[in-house]
Enzyme design. Structure first.
Site, PDB file in Angstrom:
ATOM      1  CB  CYS A 111     -28.112 -19.001 -16.781  1.00 48.11           C
ATOM      2  SG  CYS A 111     -28.882 -20.583 -17.129  1.00 48.11           S
ATOM      3  CG  HIS A 235     -29.153 -17.890 -12.807  1.00 47.04           C
ATOM      4  ND1 HIS A 235     -30.399 -17.896 -13.396  1.00 47.04           N
ATOM      5  CD2 HIS A 235     -28.585 -19.090 -13.114  1.00 47.04           C
ATOM      6  CE1 HIS A 235     -30.568 -19.046 -14.026  1.00 47.04           C
ATOM      7  NE2 HIS A 235     -29.487 -19.784 -13.864  1.00 47.04           N
ATOM      8  CG  ASN A 265     -31.897 -22.477 -14.081  1.00 42.90           C
ATOM      9  OD1 ASN A 265     -32.109 -21.448 -14.715  1.00 42.90           O
ATOM     10  ND2 ASN A 265     -30.702 -23.022 -14.006  1.00 42.90           N
TER      11      ASN A 265
HETATM   12  N1  COA Z   1     -34.381 -37.744  -8.895  1.00 38.40           N
HETATM   13  C1  COA Z   1     -33.825 -38.772  -8.216  1.00 38.40           C
HETATM   14  N2  COA Z   1     -32.552 -39.140  -8.379  1.00 38.40           N
HETATM   15  C2  COA Z   1     -31.815 -38.460  -9.268  1.00 38.40           C
HETATM   16  C3  COA Z   1     -32.332 -37.391  -9.997  1.00 38.40           C
HETATM   17  C4  COA Z   1     -33.677 -37.048  -9.793  1.00 38.40           C
HETATM   18  N3  COA Z   1     -34.267 -36.026 -10.447  1.00 38.40           N
HETATM   19  N4  COA Z   1     -31.347 -36.885 -10.796  1.00 38.40           N
HETATM   20  C5  COA Z   1     -30.259 -37.619 -10.560  1.00 38.40           C
HETATM   21  N5  COA Z   1     -30.532 -38.570  -9.632  1.00 38.40           N
HETATM   22  C6  COA Z   1     -29.625 -39.565  -9.084  1.00 38.40           C
HETATM   23  C7  COA Z   1     -28.430 -39.857  -9.969  1.00 38.40           C
HETATM   24  O1  COA Z   1     -28.789 -40.795 -10.944  1.00 38.40           O
HETATM   25  C8  COA Z   1     -27.424 -40.372  -8.993  1.00 38.40           C
HETATM   26  O2  COA Z   1     -27.734 -41.705  -8.725  1.00 38.40           O
HETATM   27  P1  COA Z   1     -26.550 -42.781  -8.559  1.00 38.40           P
HETATM   28  O3  COA Z   1     -25.742 -42.312  -7.388  1.00 38.40           O
HETATM   29  O4  COA Z   1     -27.293 -44.044  -8.335  1.00 38.40           O
HETATM   30  O5  COA Z   1     -25.796 -42.725  -9.838  1.00 38.40           O
HETATM   31  C9  COA Z   1     -27.734 -39.590  -7.714  1.00 38.40           C
HETATM   32  O6  COA Z   1     -29.049 -39.064  -7.884  1.00 38.40           O
HETATM   33  C10 COA Z   1     -26.782 -38.457  -7.433  1.00 38.40           C
HETATM   34  O7  COA Z   1     -26.593 -37.723  -8.604  1.00 38.40           O
HETATM   35  P2  COA Z   1     -25.613 -36.506  -8.617  1.00 38.40           P
HETATM   36  O8  COA Z   1     -25.587 -35.951  -9.992  1.00 38.40           O
HETATM   37  O9  COA Z   1     -24.333 -36.861  -7.948  1.00 38.40           O
HETATM   38  O10 COA Z   1     -26.386 -35.499  -7.651  1.00 38.40           O
HETATM   39  P3  COA Z   1     -25.912 -34.143  -7.066  1.00 38.40           P
HETATM   40  O11 COA Z   1     -25.943 -34.243  -5.600  1.00 38.40           O
HETATM   41  O12 COA Z   1     -24.686 -33.619  -7.732  1.00 38.40           O
HETATM   42  O13 COA Z   1     -27.101 -33.188  -7.518  1.00 38.40           O
HETATM   43  C11 COA Z   1     -27.681 -31.513  -9.104  1.00 38.40           C
HETATM   44  C12 COA Z   1     -27.382 -32.982  -8.874  1.00 38.40           C
HETATM   45  C13 COA Z   1     -27.955 -31.333 -10.597  1.00 38.40           C
HETATM   46  C14 COA Z   1     -28.923 -31.149  -8.309  1.00 38.40           C
HETATM   47  C15 COA Z   1     -26.477 -30.654  -8.652  1.00 38.40           C
HETATM   48  O14 COA Z   1     -25.277 -31.156  -9.200  1.00 38.40           O
HETATM   49  C16 COA Z   1     -26.637 -29.226  -9.029  1.00 38.40           C
HETATM   50  O15 COA Z   1     -27.514 -28.564  -8.539  1.00 38.40           O
HETATM   51  N6  COA Z   1     -25.774 -28.704  -9.919  1.00 38.40           N
HETATM   52  C17 COA Z   1     -25.885 -27.348 -10.425  1.00 38.40           C
HETATM   53  C18 COA Z   1     -26.804 -27.369 -11.603  1.00 38.40           C
HETATM   54  C19 COA Z   1     -27.231 -26.015 -12.023  1.00 38.40           C
HETATM   55  O16 COA Z   1     -27.536 -25.183 -11.220  1.00 38.40           O
HETATM   56  N7  COA Z   1     -27.261 -25.813 -13.345  1.00 38.40           N
HETATM   57  C20 COA Z   1     -27.702 -24.603 -13.958  1.00 38.40           C
HETATM   58  C21 COA Z   1     -26.698 -23.530 -13.804  1.00 38.40           C
HETATM   59  S1  COA Z   1     -27.126 -22.187 -14.767  1.00 38.40           S
END
Ligand code: COA
Length: 308
Positions: A111, A235, A265
């Site tokens: 990225c 980004h 993204n």
């Molecule tokens: N829809 C519904 N529920 C979802 C889901 C979706 N698309 N994806 C995950 N979940 C669920 C998980 O299974 C988890 O359930 P559980 O508690 O029963 O296990 C719950 O949601 C929470 O998951 P978690 O991973 O803790 O969520 P989060 O609050 O950390 O959010 C992201 C996840 C990916 C949105 C967040 O971590 C994020 O934005 N990270 C940065 C990612 C990024 O920008 N990457 C690219 C960088 S270049």
């Protein structure tokens, strides 16, 4: 460094997929995706290819800069999802646009790729005696997604963007700050022939910690303060990351334009697509100070300050 961006262009695939559309094929919801990421839709390549979208974005950037393809000296493409292992995407674009006098090659910095490609092109212009460079960021990440893994596939989209750079007597790139941490490569990776895997929370923590530091480092190198900056182009990974960076830099969110709501993204394509869209809207004015910052797999990160 005396290098100016004098043309931009972008290309998005025709198919627009909303969060609700995804809710039809997997257990997710518009509310979950939007509240955590700021994304409401993304464009997904069906007929389109990484090369085809790159060619369109490059053509537009050249037209926008009012320059002919024969005058392009260097083409650098940043991508992790080229259509072929070889040749490089940049070489295919070279053929498609007819830039017969250019040297063309690719960069993979995930990225952060567009930012690293921009810095590399600028160094060639400054030290290599070249005049004109075309820098492309392009991805079809949808082909690397596990569409049964709702925690990753809802975040990404496809597209391409390009910027045309000219060696210049004034303005240009004021400073750069780049870095990487290979120790952490496992938090965001994609094995050959496999699917993209991510530890979302680790990536989130990395981004909110590292991006402000790297922007501050670039500002210090340029002898500037955050208040001197007109626009921060980050980004487009996640609205909460951008809000956190804005807060850390004590800057209003209005200075952080966003398009992840419509594009998701798009990895290396995100900065040049955003730049081209803002350029089309007339958001850049001569003399504006613009920060570009990329971050992602590697881990890699960088910030470049441009005087428009
Ligand atoms: N829809 C519904 N529920 C979802 C889901 C979706 N698309 N994806 C995950 N979940 C669920 C998980 O299974 C988890 O359930 P559980 O508690 O029963 O296990 C719950 O949601 C929470 O998951 P978690 O991973 O803790 O969520 P989060 O609050 O950390 O959010 C992201 C996840 C990916 C949105 C967040 O971590 C994020 O934005 N990270 C940065 C990612 C990024 O920008 N990457 C690219 C960088 S270049």
């Amino acid at each position: 460094m005396k290098v100016k961006i004098t043309g931009t262009g972008s290309c998005l695939p025709k198919l627009r997929v909303t969060n609700d559309d995804l809710g039809q094929i997997m257990e997710t919801s518009d509310e979950w995706i939007r509240s955590r990421t700021g994304i409401t839709a993304r464009h997904i390549a069906v007929e389109e290819t990484t090369t085809g979208m790159s060619t369109e974005a490059a053509d537009k950037a050249l037209k926008n800069a009012e320059i002919s393809a024969e005058d392009v000296d260097i083409i650098i493409a940043a991508t992790v999802s080229a259509d072929k292992h070889l040749p490089g995407l940049a070489c295919e674009v070279q053929k498609n646009i007819g830039a017969e006098n250019a040297v063309a090659f690719d960069i993979n910095a995930a990225c952060s790729g567009f930012l690293f490609a921009l810095d590399t092109a600028a160094l060639y212009l400054e030290h290599g005696g070249y005049q004109h460079a075309l820098v492309i960021g392009a991805e079809t990440l949808s082909k690397m997604m596990d569409w049964t893994d709702r925690s990753t596939c809802v975040l990404f989209g496809d597209g391409a963007g390009a910027a045309f750079l000219t060696a210049s007597e004034e303005g240009g790139i004021l400073s750069q700050s780049v870095g990487s941490n290979g120790e952490k490569w496992e938090v965001l990776s994609c094995p050959k022939g496999g699917y993209l895997q991510m530890n979302g929370q680790e990536v989130f923590k990395f981004a909110v910690r590292t991006v402000p530091l790297c922007v501050e480092d670039a500002l210090e190198k340029a002898g500037m303060k955050a208040d001197d900056v007109d626009l921060f182009l980050l980004h487009q990974a996640n609205v909460r990351i951008l809000q956190s960076v804005a807060k850390r830099l004590k800057q209003p969110e209005e200075k952080f334009p966003m398009n992840m709501n419509e594009c998701g993204n798009t990895s290396a394509a995100s900065l040049p697509i955003l730049m081209a869209q803002l350029d089309e809207q007339g958001r850049f004015h001569r003399g504006n100070k613009v920060v570009l910052s990329g971050f992602g797999a590697g881990l890699t990160w960088g910030a470049t300050i441009i005087e428009w």
